[in-house]
Enzyme design. Structure first.
Site, PDB file in Angstrom:
ATOM      1  N   ASN A 205      -8.350  -2.700  -1.790  1.00 21.03           N
ATOM      2  CA  ASN A 205      -9.894  -2.591  -1.314  1.00 21.03           C
ATOM      3  C   ASN A 205     -10.129  -0.969  -1.524  1.00 21.03           C
ATOM      4  OD1 ASN A 205      -7.898  -2.414   0.998  1.00 21.03           O
ATOM      5  ND2 ASN A 205      -9.581  -1.889   2.122  1.00 21.03           N
ATOM      6  N   HIS A 206      -9.110  -0.083  -1.321  1.00 19.47           N
ATOM      7  CA  HIS A 206      -9.286   1.221  -1.598  1.00 19.47           C
ATOM      8  C   HIS A 206      -9.657   1.755  -2.969  1.00 19.47           C
ATOM      9  CE1 HIS A 206      -9.178   2.910   2.617  1.00 19.47           C
ATOM     10  NE2 HIS A 206      -8.296   1.765   2.741  1.00 19.47           N
TER      11      HIS A 206
ATOM     12  N   ASP B 233      -3.854  -0.286  -3.083  1.00 23.52           N
ATOM     13  CA  ASP B 233      -4.258   0.772  -2.201  1.00 23.52           C
ATOM     14  C   ASP B 233      -3.243   2.034  -2.522  1.00 23.52           C
ATOM     15  OD1 ASP B 233      -6.163  -0.595  -1.080  1.00 23.52           O
ATOM     16  OD2 ASP B 233      -5.488  -0.476   0.867  1.00 23.52           O
TER      17      ASP B 233
ATOM     18  N   HIS C  25      -4.018  -8.578  -3.094  1.00 22.73           N
ATOM     19  CA  HIS C  25      -4.146  -7.282  -1.980  1.00 22.73           C
ATOM     20  C   HIS C  25      -4.433  -7.823  -0.450  1.00 22.73           C
ATOM     21  CE1 HIS C  25      -4.097  -3.486  -0.357  1.00 22.73           C
ATOM     22  NE2 HIS C  25      -5.493  -3.562   0.166  1.00 22.73           N
TER      23      HIS C  25
ATOM     24  N   ASP D 298      -6.585   7.276  -1.267  1.00 22.33           N
ATOM     25  CA  ASP D 298      -7.255   7.262   0.250  1.00 22.33           C
ATOM     26  C   ASP D 298      -6.104   7.761   1.189  1.00 22.33           C
ATOM     27  OD1 ASP D 298      -9.882   7.365  -0.494  1.00 22.33           O
ATOM     28  OD2 ASP D 298     -10.078   5.190  -0.278  1.00 22.33           O
ATOM     29  N   ARG D 299      -6.246   8.392   2.363  1.00 19.71           N
ATOM     30  CA  ARG D 299      -5.664   8.577   3.358  1.00 19.71           C
ATOM     31  C   ARG D 299      -4.640   9.709   3.162  1.00 19.71           C
ATOM     32  NH1 ARG D 299      -7.112   4.904   7.152  1.00 19.71           N
ATOM     33  NH2 ARG D 299      -7.623   2.810   6.261  1.00 19.71           N
TER      34      ARG D 299
ATOM     35  N   HIS E 135      -2.534  -4.516   2.326  1.00 23.28           N
ATOM     36  CA  HIS E 135      -3.679  -4.440   2.813  1.00 23.28           C
ATOM     37  C   HIS E 135      -3.434  -4.130   4.526  1.00 23.28           C
ATOM     38  CE1 HIS E 135      -7.898  -4.472   3.450  1.00 23.28           C
ATOM     39  NE2 HIS E 135      -7.780  -5.992   4.009  1.00 23.28           N
TER      40      HIS E 135
ATOM     41  N   ASP F   9       0.788  -1.135  -0.008  1.00 27.04           N
ATOM     42  CA  ASP F   9       0.047   0.119  -0.005  1.00 27.04           C
ATOM     43  C   ASP F   9       0.843   1.221   0.070  1.00 27.04           C
ATOM     44  OD1 ASP F   9      -1.184  -2.211   0.849  1.00 27.04           O
ATOM     45  OD2 ASP F   9      -2.655  -0.955   2.025  1.00 27.04           O
TER      46      ASP F   9
ATOM     47  N   HIS G  51      -0.898   4.587  -0.705  1.00 28.92           N
ATOM     48  CA  HIS G  51      -1.937   5.575  -0.003  1.00 28.92           C
ATOM     49  C   HIS G  51      -1.740   6.829  -0.178  1.00 28.92           C
ATOM     50  CE1 HIS G  51      -4.977   2.997   1.615  1.00 28.92           C
ATOM     51  NE2 HIS G  51      -3.860   2.198   2.367  1.00 28.92           N
TER      52      HIS G  51
ATOM     53  N   ARG H  73     -12.772  -6.273  10.730  1.00 33.81           N
ATOM     54  CA  ARG H  73     -13.123  -4.799   9.606  1.00 33.81           C
ATOM     55  C   ARG H  73     -14.451  -4.751   9.312  1.00 33.81           C
ATOM     56  NH1 ARG H  73      -8.245  -3.579   6.803  1.00 33.81           N
ATOM     57  NH2 ARG H  73      -6.321  -4.626   7.153  1.00 33.81           N
TER      58      ARG H  73
END
Length: 268
Positions: A101-102, A69, A150, A72-73, A226, A42, A44, A198
């Site tokens: 998943n993002h 990923d 992921h 995001d963030r 992940h 990830d 991000h 989660r």
């Protein structure tokens, strides 16, 4: 700060080209044996990490595999994913991306990417090409005996060949196997599949089901992202390796380099 019209048009054009490219690929990429691969977890929005991967390792490895990923963030998610897409389209035999998943509207609404698009590209409609592109991205890669994904394995994923029969496009994704591959986490101390903290539809997968999956599919191990770990986590007799490459959570950012059969850890 908003981008100018030329920058916006270039961004959307790039995303539309990536959509066409991903649409042409199977959901499981089965790559031939190769001498050297770097695996990036990830990011991000950590574009400094991504730039370092390209600056320091592009000429040193045969393939670069990003494990999802990208957005995001972090505050530079847009710049980060556009850089990786551009590199992939320039050299699709070297740079590979799978879906995290993002890469989904169910996270972008709450973790910043949708708002970043509106801020920089000026119009919420410019988010739609990204959603369309995410919906056709590959879920997994096999290379040198490793299953790259992921999150991990899914309860009803018996044969990796099933991945190529999953729905495409799948925006959320709604398919149970696809959703679990993006969201599930390994837990060495558990047996079977146990509901994950989660949320609904996500599971922890234990050592017994993981080893059975690897044996059934003639695989050495799983390389995945992940989870926010301090760069790396090796578990299940080193058959499952988590690599995390974002600094967002305050942990170390790492990458794995596979040289022949040797796995090396590098910090970014």
């Amino acid at each position: 700060m908003s981008w100018n019209e030329e920058q916006i048009n270039e961004a959307i054009e790039l995303v539309n080209k990536a959509y066409d490219y991903f649409s042409s690929l199977p959901l499981l990429l089965e790559l031939p044996e190769t001498d050297s691969v770097i695996f990036v977890g990830d990011t991000h929005g950590a574009i400094d990490v991504t730039e370092k991967v390209f600056d320091e390792y592009y000429s040193k490895v045969d393939k670069i595999i990003f494990l999802g990923d990208y957005v995001d963030r972090g505050s530079q998610s847009l710049e980060n994913i556009l850089l990786i897409l551009r590199k992939m389209l320039e050299n699709p035999d070297k740079v590979y991306m799978i879906r995290g998943n993002h890469e989904s509207p169910i996270t972008n609404e709450y973790y910043g990417f949708k708002a970043e698009i509106k801020q920089k590209l000026g119009d919420e409609e410019n988010y739609e090409p990204f959603v369309r592109m995410f919906s056709v991205m590959p879920y997994a890669i096999t290379i040198n005996g490793y299953f790259c994904v992921h999150g991990g394995i899914a309860r009803n994923l018996v044969d990796i060949k099933q991945i190529n029969s999953l729905p495409k496009p799948d925006i959320i994704p709604d398919n149970e196997i696809a959703f679990e591959m993006l969201w599930n986490d390994p837990r060495e101390e558990l047996d079977g599949f146990i509901p994950n903290v989660r949320g609904e539809g996500t599971y922890f997968y234990g050592k017994d089901v993981t080893l059975k999956f690897l044996e059934n599919n003639n695989l050495k191990g799983i390389i995945r992202g992940h989870e926010a770990v301090d760069a790396f986590r090796f578990e299940m007799d080193n058959r499952v390796i988590t690599v995390f490459s974002s600094r967002y959570h305050g942990y170390g950012a790492g990458a794995l380099i596979l040289n022949k059969d040797n796995i090396c850890k590098v910090l970014l």
